[in-house]
Every structure is written in C-alpha cells, then in structure tokens.
Design an enzyme around this catalytic site. Sequence first.
Site, PDB file in Angstrom:
ATOM      1  N   TYR A   1     -85.265  26.281-111.794  1.00 59.08           N
ATOM      2  CA  TYR A   1     -83.967  26.808-111.909  1.00 59.08           C
ATOM      3  C   TYR A   1     -84.156  28.715-111.548  1.00 59.08           C
ATOM      4  CZ  TYR A   1     -79.146  28.959-110.394  1.00 59.08           C
ATOM      5  OH  TYR A   1     -78.643  29.655-109.334  1.00 59.08           O
TER       6      TYR A   1
ATOM      7  N   HIS B   1     -77.149  37.172 -99.420  1.00 61.20           N
ATOM      8  CA  HIS B   1     -75.845  37.493-100.803  1.00 61.20           C
ATOM      9  C   HIS B   1     -75.323  38.923-100.205  1.00 61.20           C
ATOM     10  CE1 HIS B   1     -77.452  34.378-102.341  1.00 61.20           C
ATOM     11  NE2 HIS B   1     -76.348  34.223-104.001  1.00 61.20           N
TER      12      HIS B   1
ATOM     13  N   ASN C   1     -78.927  38.885-110.587  1.00 60.42           N
ATOM     14  CA  ASN C   1     -77.868  38.120-111.041  1.00 60.42           C
ATOM     15  C   ASN C   1     -77.737  38.408-112.510  1.00 60.42           C
ATOM     16  OD1 ASN C   1     -76.695  36.282-112.050  1.00 60.42           O
ATOM     17  ND2 ASN C   1     -78.506  34.703-111.274  1.00 60.42           N
TER      18      ASN C   1
ATOM     19  N   TYR D   1     -38.747  58.637-129.368  1.00 56.97           N
ATOM     20  CA  TYR D   1     -40.325  58.068-129.365  1.00 56.97           C
ATOM     21  C   TYR D   1     -41.007  59.116-128.425  1.00 56.97           C
ATOM     22  CZ  TYR D   1     -37.533  54.176-131.196  1.00 56.97           C
ATOM     23  OH  TYR D   1     -36.530  53.428-131.815  1.00 56.97           O
TER      24      TYR D   1
ATOM     25  N   ARG E   1     -41.921  61.612-131.351  1.00 56.22           N
ATOM     26  CA  ARG E   1     -41.945  60.634-133.052  1.00 56.22           C
ATOM     27  C   ARG E   1     -42.533  59.881-133.201  1.00 56.22           C
ATOM     28  NH1 ARG E   1     -37.562  57.101-134.657  1.00 56.22           N
ATOM     29  NH2 ARG E   1     -35.985  57.856-133.105  1.00 56.22           N
TER      30      ARG E   1
ATOM     31  N   PHE F   1     -75.358  35.950-117.316  1.00 56.30           N
ATOM     32  CA  PHE F   1     -74.558  36.459-116.206  1.00 56.30           C
ATOM     33  C   PHE F   1     -72.994  36.534-115.931  1.00 56.30           C
ATOM     34  CE2 PHE F   1     -75.440  31.859-114.990  1.00 56.30           C
ATOM     35  CZ  PHE F   1     -74.331  31.784-114.788  1.00 56.30           C
TER      36      PHE F   1
ATOM     37  N   GLU G   1     -70.307  27.401-110.048  1.00 54.18           N
ATOM     38  CA  GLU G   1     -69.124  27.772-110.686  1.00 54.18           C
ATOM     39  C   GLU G   1     -68.045  28.080-110.825  1.00 54.18           C
ATOM     40  OE1 GLU G   1     -71.613  31.133-108.596  1.00 54.18           O
ATOM     41  OE2 GLU G   1     -73.784  30.236-108.810  1.00 54.18           O
TER      42      GLU G   1
END
Length: 514
Positions: free
Chosen positions: A61, A91, A203, A286, A289, A334, A419
Amino acid sequence: MIKAVKSIKEVVLTGHDLTLAELVAVSRYDAKIKLAESAIESIKKSRAIVDNIVNSNSVVYGITTGFGSLCRVHISKEDCSQLQENLIRTHSCGFGKPFSREATRAMMLIRANALVKGYSGIRLETLETLINMINKGVHPYIPEKGSLGASGDLAPLSHMVLPMLGLGDAEYEGQLLTGKEAMDKAGIPIIALEAKEGLALINGTPVLTAVGALALWEGLCLLKLSDVAAALSAEAMRGIINAYDERIHTIRPHKGQLDTAHNMRELLKGSTYITQQGELRVQDPYSLRCVPQIHGASKDALAFVKEKVDIEINSVTDNPIILPDGDVISGGNFHGQPVAIAMDTLGIAMAEFANVAERRIERLVNPQLSGLPGFLCVEEGINDGFMVAQYAAAALVSENKVLAHPASVDSIPTSANQEDHVSMGTIASRKAATIIDHAEHVLAIELICAAQAADFKGADKLGKGTKAVYDLVRREVSFMETDRAIYKDMNKIFKVLKDGEFVEAVEKAVGKLA
C-alpha cells in the site's frame, strides 16, 4: 519559562526526545535544527526496504498501489515517482487564511522529527531539504482548513510539500513568493519525489499536533497567571483567606487544587486587605472561594494534554510503517484521535479559566457585589468606567462556550467509505488556540479592573505578590480618573501577559509559584 525557551539556540533531532520547549524555540524564536548522526543509518535502511519493494514489483500500500479506496490499483515501477507527485498535487486542496509562521514551522519540525526515526522510507536528501527549509526560513503557504485529522493532515501537509517540488507558494524573508522563487532565493534545490516519499511527508498528524502544541504552550503560560489575577481580585474585594488553608486541600489532594491554594496563600502574604472568615462575611462567592478547585481542575487537565503532546511530537504517524526487519504494515498511526480528544480537553479547560475570570470582573465592577464605586468610576454617571470592559469579557467567554463543543465527537466518512471514521483533530486544535487567545484577553481585562479596584483602597497595603502584579499593571496603564479608550490599555497588558512578565515579577517577589 519563556526566558528558558529563548535561550535554546539549536535542537538536535533524534526522533525520540523533542520537547515542547524546543518546539517553541524553533517555531517562535528561530532556533536551528540539525539531524542526529545516530539517525542517519536508520533512515538509509528504511529507504533500502522501499527500493527493494519497488524493484521486486511487490504489492504494498502507498508504494506500489493507489491511495485510500484506490489501494486496489497496482502501480508499476515506472509510475511510482509520478504517483507521489500526483498525490501532492491533488491533495493540495486546503482553503482559508494561512497558518501562522510559527505554526507552519512547528508542523515542519514535527514531520521532520517523525521521519528521523527511520520508519517512513524517505530518502535522506528529501529529509535534509525539509530541514534546510526550516533553518533558512522558507515557510510554505498552508491554508488552515481542509483537514479531517485522519488520514492525518493530508491537505495542509500537501501544501507544505509543494515548494519542495518548486510548486505552490511560500514566505521567505517577509515576502510571499512562488515556491520555486522562495527555494531559489534561499539556495535550496528543489527535489523530485520517489516511491513512498509523498505519502511519508503528508500522511500523519503534524498539523493538528503543531497547532495544539503551540496552544498548549500558551495555556501552560497562563496557569500561574490565572492565580495571580485571581489573587489581586480577591484582595480588591477583601476576600477570605481561609478558603485557601492548606488543611482543607490536603484532604482532597488533587495536585492542581493543592498548587493553586499554595499560590493564593503566597501571593496574598502580608496583605492588610484580605480578611478572615467571619470578619466581614462568612463566605465568599464561588469565583473567589473556589479558585483552587476551579483553576486546579483545569491545571490537572492540562497535565493530561501535555502528556499526549509529548508523546505525539516524538511519534511515527504515517502509513504504511516500514519496520527494521523488512515488514511493511498498514496501520492507523495517522489517526488523530489521541490528540483530538486532548485538544478538546484543552479548549474546555482553558474556557473555564476565562469563565471564572469574567465572573470576578463582574463582581469588581458591580457595586452591589463589590462595595466599590459602580464600574470602578471616580465620578459615576458622566463616566462609564469599566462597564463595557466587562461586556467584552462576557462576549469572549460566551464565544468560548460555542467553541468548546468537542470536535472529536464528530466524524464523516471519506474515500468511498474506506476512511469511515475521522478525528476532526485539526479543528479541535484550532478551536483550542482561539479559546486560549480569548482567555488571555479576559485575564488582561481582569488585571486592569483589579488594579483599578485596588487603587480605591490604597495599593500600598497589598500583599507581597499582589503588589508586584499591581506595580507591573501600573507601569503600563495609569489609574483611570476619567473615561478613555480602554482597548489601548487592554492591548498593553495583553502584550506584557504574553511576554510572561507578570509571573516573572511575582516570582521575584515571593519565590517560585507551584
């Protein structure tokens, strides 16, 4: 803390021991980086395994196959290099304004540190190109938006790689140039990618980790400052010291709570304004405190976040992984989920610092709650004083509440459902950074208001630590007798706050805070 980082001039990359301080030194203060000699052999061995896969025409791959759901397509030896360049081109589809210079440097550094480990199959000369870009100040133009945080930060990292190929755009010496022009001016030869190299560069999680790491640094710098601001506010409103008594915190011993209570006691030492339980009232609200419990919980959360960031900046996060024994395994390193959840935690924790600070601001400006003049005015009516400063703080904390919604609980399937679960970690990191910026501005407003309130009582009787805070505020901003444009004051205090001067001044007066 900030001074120590500025003193770092060189960082040696081993892949195993990069620190957050070193990351800040490189990204913000331009410390140089160099490759550890001990890493070179591992890088070369990893590359030899990739070359063997290509030469033997094996099916692996990302090396001899397409990407994502296109992993079913076998790529010939002759096309392996073209595959990698096509990957970067297609990309590179981010959008929006670019990441800051320091975020860009941080992501380049984190990617380089991962590649140094020798599990990515990249050539030594390709890694050296990336290192030279950092050292010579070639900063790719990387749009902020477009990453899902799995398969890593594909879109932004592709923009990072473009100038290495003589493509895209990059900033060099303050000018935005084409990638080719920037590389030429810096004297860095462009490269042609070979098998696996494009995937090795893009990646992974360097973008979400870089933005998150820088946000974490800002958050860590605010931890002590939040106590400093709270102490000055408590004193201005004649708060009750008993709530910070060590004995009640040791029986609920969360570290952040113990540390905060300790800081409040140290900051308020010597004060004639702070009160004992029952002296003026039995209990404080609060926001005064419960400072140890509220601040402390966020401090403990940041300790968790830092643990995750320290791991991630020294991790291999690409795919497939080239193991030293020759095995090549497709896994999920990844995937940004570990950092995504940490960054959502960071955003929530820092939003709480701002939330409680805004409540203290409201008490300072509200005469029904503070016993001070309305909106801290000398002459009410003709002057509005700090009325709208509180509005600004309220607007920031309200925006933070929207931003604090976790990004990591969202997912959307991509790549033809190959994915099918993504982390949205880059969104989580960007949101956390914005929340922290808002928190810094809210604390700046609190410091100004608390100093104004202290002047109505007489600053000479402040505690040792709070007097140091007050003096630094007054160095930058004078008491407001009549209305003026407060944003200028806010910006001055914000700058001092960012430089770390408040904590430095306090620790000079009272010793190191926890």
